[in-house]
Design a protein around this motif. Structure first.
Motif, PDB file in Angstrom:
ATOM      1  N   LEU A  57    -148.226 -42.490  -5.415  1.00  0.00           N
ATOM      2  CA  LEU A  57    -146.878 -41.976  -5.179  1.00  0.00           C
ATOM      3  C   LEU A  57    -146.139 -41.737  -6.487  1.00  0.00           C
ATOM      4  CD1 LEU A  57    -144.987 -41.414  -2.707  1.00  0.00           C
ATOM      5  CD2 LEU A  57    -144.061 -43.709  -3.055  1.00  0.00           C
ATOM      6  N   ASP A  58    -146.420 -42.543  -7.501  1.00  0.00           N
ATOM      7  CA  ASP A  58    -145.780 -42.369  -8.810  1.00  0.00           C
ATOM      8  C   ASP A  58    -146.161 -41.057  -9.477  1.00  0.00           C
ATOM      9  OD1 ASP A  58    -144.461 -44.759  -8.673  1.00  0.00           O
ATOM     10  OD2 ASP A  58    -145.500 -45.704 -10.348  1.00  0.00           O
ATOM     11  N   LEU A  59    -147.390 -40.596  -9.265  1.00  0.00           N
ATOM     12  CA  LEU A  59    -147.873 -39.423 -10.002  1.00  0.00           C
ATOM     13  C   LEU A  59    -148.050 -38.225  -9.069  1.00  0.00           C
ATOM     14  CD1 LEU A  59    -150.266 -41.151 -12.574  1.00  0.00           C
ATOM     15  CD2 LEU A  59    -147.907 -40.403 -12.887  1.00  0.00           C
ATOM     16  N   PHE A  60    -149.291 -37.808  -8.797  1.00  0.00           N
ATOM     17  CA  PHE A  60    -149.485 -36.572  -8.045  1.00  0.00           C
ATOM     18  C   PHE A  60    -149.285 -36.741  -6.545  1.00  0.00           C
ATOM     19  CE2 PHE A  60    -151.646 -35.499 -12.036  1.00  0.00           C
ATOM     20  CZ  PHE A  60    -151.032 -34.281 -12.298  1.00  0.00           C
ATOM     21  N   GLY A  61    -149.104 -37.983  -6.098  1.00  0.00           N
ATOM     22  CA  GLY A  61    -148.807 -38.196  -4.689  1.00  0.00           C
ATOM     23  C   GLY A  61    -147.405 -37.778  -4.308  1.00  0.00           C
ATOM     24  N   GLN A  62    -146.510 -37.725  -5.288  1.00  0.00           N
ATOM     25  CA  GLN A  62    -145.154 -37.230  -5.027  1.00  0.00           C
ATOM     26  C   GLN A  62    -144.279 -37.200  -6.276  1.00  0.00           C
ATOM     27  OE1 GLN A  62    -141.939 -39.435  -2.907  1.00  0.00           O
ATOM     28  NE2 GLN A  62    -142.223 -37.931  -1.264  1.00  0.00           N
ATOM     29  N   GLY A 100    -146.535 -44.680 -14.403  1.00  0.00           N
ATOM     30  CA  GLY A 100    -147.702 -44.177 -13.688  1.00  0.00           C
ATOM     31  C   GLY A 100    -148.857 -43.851 -14.605  1.00  0.00           C
ATOM     32  N   TRP A 101    -148.566 -43.155 -15.704  1.00  0.00           N
ATOM     33  CA  TRP A 101    -149.656 -42.762 -16.601  1.00  0.00           C
ATOM     34  C   TRP A 101    -150.222 -43.942 -17.375  1.00  0.00           C
ATOM     35  CZ3 TRP A 101    -152.341 -39.074 -15.290  1.00  0.00           C
ATOM     36  CH2 TRP A 101    -151.800 -37.907 -14.746  1.00  0.00           C
ATOM     37  N   TYR A 102    -149.397 -44.911 -17.733  1.00  0.00           N
ATOM     38  CA  TYR A 102    -149.950 -46.085 -18.409  1.00  0.00           C
ATOM     39  C   TYR A 102    -150.716 -46.993 -17.439  1.00  0.00           C
ATOM     40  CZ  TYR A 102    -148.469 -45.302 -23.159  1.00  0.00           C
ATOM     41  OH  TYR A 102    -148.362 -44.792 -24.439  1.00  0.00           O
ATOM     42  N   GLN A 287    -151.177 -45.952   7.439  1.00  0.00           N
ATOM     43  CA  GLN A 287    -150.301 -46.345   6.341  1.00  0.00           C
ATOM     44  C   GLN A 287    -149.605 -45.110   5.786  1.00  0.00           C
ATOM     45  OE1 GLN A 287    -153.549 -48.467   4.132  1.00  0.00           O
ATOM     46  NE2 GLN A 287    -151.997 -50.062   3.920  1.00  0.00           N
ATOM     47  N   ASN A 288    -148.283 -45.188   5.619  1.00  0.00           N
ATOM     48  CA  ASN A 288    -147.565 -44.046   5.065  1.00  0.00           C
ATOM     49  C   ASN A 288    -147.610 -44.073   3.537  1.00  0.00           C
ATOM     50  OD1 ASN A 288    -145.419 -45.720   4.073  1.00  0.00           O
ATOM     51  ND2 ASN A 288    -144.479 -45.693   6.107  1.00  0.00           N
ATOM     52  N   ILE A 289    -146.930 -43.148   2.915  1.00  0.00           N
ATOM     53  CA  ILE A 289    -147.037 -43.000   1.457  1.00  0.00           C
ATOM     54  C   ILE A 289    -146.444 -44.187   0.706  1.00  0.00           C
ATOM     55  CG2 ILE A 289    -147.142 -40.492   1.481  1.00  0.00           C
ATOM     56  CD1 ILE A 289    -144.129 -40.448   0.905  1.00  0.00           C
ATOM     57  N   TRP A 290    -145.503 -44.888   1.338  1.00  0.00           N
ATOM     58  CA  TRP A 290    -144.904 -46.051   0.671  1.00  0.00           C
ATOM     59  C   TRP A 290    -145.737 -47.313   0.846  1.00  0.00           C
ATOM     60  CZ3 TRP A 290    -142.011 -42.840   3.951  1.00  0.00           C
ATOM     61  CH2 TRP A 290    -141.197 -41.916   3.283  1.00  0.00           C
ATOM     62  N   GLU A 291    -146.793 -47.213   1.643  1.00  0.00           N
ATOM     63  CA  GLU A 291    -147.692 -48.341   1.894  1.00  0.00           C
ATOM     64  C   GLU A 291    -149.072 -48.096   1.293  1.00  0.00           C
ATOM     65  OE1 GLU A 291    -145.849 -49.628   6.237  1.00  0.00           O
ATOM     66  OE2 GLU A 291    -147.389 -48.076   6.152  1.00  0.00           O
ATOM     67  N   SER A 296    -150.758 -37.487   0.978  1.00  0.00           N
ATOM     68  CA  SER A 296    -149.855 -37.001  -0.067  1.00  0.00           C
ATOM     69  C   SER A 296    -148.424 -36.963   0.456  1.00  0.00           C
ATOM     70  CB  SER A 296    -150.275 -35.591  -0.495  1.00  0.00           C
ATOM     71  OG  SER A 296    -149.257 -34.960  -1.254  1.00  0.00           O
ATOM     72  N   GLY A 297    -147.469 -37.302  -0.418  1.00  0.00           N
ATOM     73  CA  GLY A 297    -146.062 -37.268  -0.038  1.00  0.00           C
ATOM     74  C   GLY A 297    -145.335 -36.027  -0.494  1.00  0.00           C
ATOM     75  N   ILE A 298    -146.064 -35.054  -1.045  1.00  0.00           N
ATOM     76  CA  ILE A 298    -145.419 -33.851  -1.580  1.00  0.00           C
ATOM     77  C   ILE A 298    -144.714 -33.052  -0.490  1.00  0.00           C
ATOM     78  CG2 ILE A 298    -145.890 -31.581  -2.586  1.00  0.00           C
ATOM     79  CD1 ILE A 298    -147.993 -32.934  -4.351  1.00  0.00           C
TER      80      ILE A 298
END
Length: 514
Positions: A57-62, A100-102, A287-291, A296-298
């Motif tokens: 979710l931090d990166l390409f998930g949204q 996210g990247w680190y 499970q939703n995107i916050w779980e 994808s949450g885009i």
């Protein structure tokens, strides 16, 4: 009587034990490197964690895609500070990207550190060694991929512009002490050289393709594509050209039809002939995107009214910029276009109140279902690199090295497909002809805007071309939610997050954000 006997036995055991050895207890159930990295299965589990961090979710998930990649170049008309180019060191969305990247870097480092220990301690057979080499190659790929994003976002200059300027801390192993955590910022040049080294190792260790069960994994061609891209950013055009030609000349990839171009972003053509690397997602009804679900949450953010939040829309300037180009229909929903509502009924999407023309995003937003009916997530894969991107980067390199005729041809291959024509057959009504030098350069740049719209490349393009002020100030027109853009030179890069400066005594604040 049994209690007394049991107590007597325990007392005897305690007296018989060496006190120091008795207290020196290792919890065999605790998951640490020493008991985790003892078999290939767990190395694969660790590698899955690297992929998962990239898809999170931090990166390409949204978040990173929405809040940074769409917002900074004004692909979107949105309410955050990125859309006004007013990011501060305390900005939460910026910190999410850093975090996210680190996380990707840390997970890759953990795997890479333990691979040689496993080889030394566990005596694997040849098949296990070969599998481990491919796992290691993927970890190098993702560490390079992460630092490539980090250096382009936080580096205070391009490589060719001034490689001595500061970028980000370069962590190549998991810190074990506080001093190891307190790394200073490396230079742009140092980070780029590490990126090249990691992608080169990945290229040497990864296969050219995978079987269907592993199709989502990075390949040597993905590494070659990124080596070409990295050298393009470094303005080492000769080396970039060599890598792009290896990808193009491999015949492993092909431009699909215009219909297939659409299907790539609707989840109907996964791992198709054009994609070089993509991140796979799947609808997750549990499970939703916050779980930490698999979806994808885009689409939840971008979908048209009634089908998602619909509060992040394509900027009005971009709608007019497309003109009559057919790709606008791939990239956006016009109010009269139809898509499934929450009940699965196809009907016009209507006008978004957050967009000047009423348009909504369509790339990565499903047409045949609403994410409100799929637990707030979609199963559309995110495409990281595809052949048309490589064609246009190759055209750019050819333009820089004086081969304008061939540069025009590769640009025109992409244009022909956009008009449902054979990419290999010249078409005077569509082709740009007779262009050269700066005029051709500008045409290639605009073609990248149209072809790769909303795919996350635009900010990196305009920063490396040094046209940020020229570009972003266009977007004060036809805006609804973003607010006024006031350009400053520091807008070329993100500030080091305030909490990193506060917590790390060796961290130098970004120039202009002190």
């Amino acid at each position: 009587m049994r209690k007394i006997l049991l107590l007597s036995i325990i007392t005897t055991v305690l007296v018989a034990c060496d006190e120091d050895k008795f207290l020196d207890i290792t919890n065999q159930n605790e998951l640490v490197a020493e008991n985790f990295y003892t078999n290939i299965t767990n190395f694969n589990n660790a590698l899955n964690g690297v992929y998962s961090a990239t898809k999170s979710l931090d990166l390409f998930g949204q978040a990173f895609y929405i809040q940074t990649l769409l917002a900074l170049p004004h692909t979107s008309d949105y309410w955050n500070a990125q859309c006004r180019n007013e990011v501060t060191s305390g900005d939460g969305n910026m910190y999410i990207a850093w975090r996210g990247w680190y996380r990707v870097v840390s997970r890759a480092n953990d795997l890479l550190e333990n691979a040689p220990i496993y080889l030394e301690n566990e005596s694997p057979n040849e098949a296990q060694k070969a599998e481990l080499a491919q796992i290691v190659g993927q970890a190098h790929f993702f560490r390079a991929f992460a630092y490539f994003h980090l250096v382009r976002l936080w580096g205070e200059a391009g490589y060719a512009e001034d490689s001595t300027r500061l970028a980000v801390p370069l962590h190549l192993k998991v810190p074990t002490t506080r001093d190891e955590m307190m790394k200073p910022r490396a230079t742009v040049g140092q980070v780029y050289r590490q990126i090249v080294a990691d992608f080169e190792i990945a290229e040497s260790l990864l296969p050219t393709s995978w079987n269907d069960d592993n199709i989502a994994r990075a390949t040597s061609y993905a590494a070659k594509g990124f080596l070409g891209k990295v050298h393009l950013y470094m303005q080492d055009y000769a080396t970039a050209k060599t890598y792009f030609e290896e990808v193009i000349g491999s015949s492993a990839f092909a431009l699909g039809s215009f219909e297939e171009y659409d299907q790539m972003f609707q989840g109907k053509l996964e791992f198709g002939p054009e994609t070089i690397f993509e991140l796979n997602y799947g609808i997750d009804m549990q499970q939703n995107i916050w779980e930490n679900g698999l979806g994808s949450g885009i689409a939840l953010t971008l979908a048209p009214p009634g089908r998602g939040w619909s509060n992040c829309t394509p900027h009005g300037v971009n709608i007019f910029r497309f003109g009559d180009d057919p790709r606008l229909k791939i990239c956006t929903y016009a109010p009269e276009d139809s898509a499934a509502n929450v009940d699965g009924i196809m009907e016009p999407v209507g006008k978004s109140e957050f967009n000047y023309t009423g348009h909504s995003f369509r790339k990565y937003v499903p047409e045949d279902y609403s994410v409100y009916s799929t637990n707030r997530n979609s199963g559309i894969n995110f495409i990281i690199m595809r052949l048309s991107d490589v064609y246009l980067m190759y055209a750019e390199v050819l333009n820089h090295t004086g081969n304008d005729v061939l540069a025009s041809e590769y640009m025109n291959k992409v244009r022909r497909r956009a008009y449902s024509l054979d990419p290999e057959t010249p078409e005077p009504t569509v082709d740009y002809t007779g262009l050269g030098g700066v005029q051709l350069q500008d045409s290639i740049r605009e073609e990248r805007f149209r072809e790769l719209f909303a795919e996350g490349h635009r900010w990196y393009d305009i920063t490396r071309w040094k046209i940020v002020e020229e570009e972003v100030t266009k977007y004060n027109d036809f805006r609804v939610t973003q607010g006024e853009i006031i350009y400053q030179d520091r807008d070329y890069y993100y500030p080091i997050p305030l909490q990193e400066v506060d917590n790390n005594t060796n961290m130098t604040p970004s120039t202009g954000y002190e």
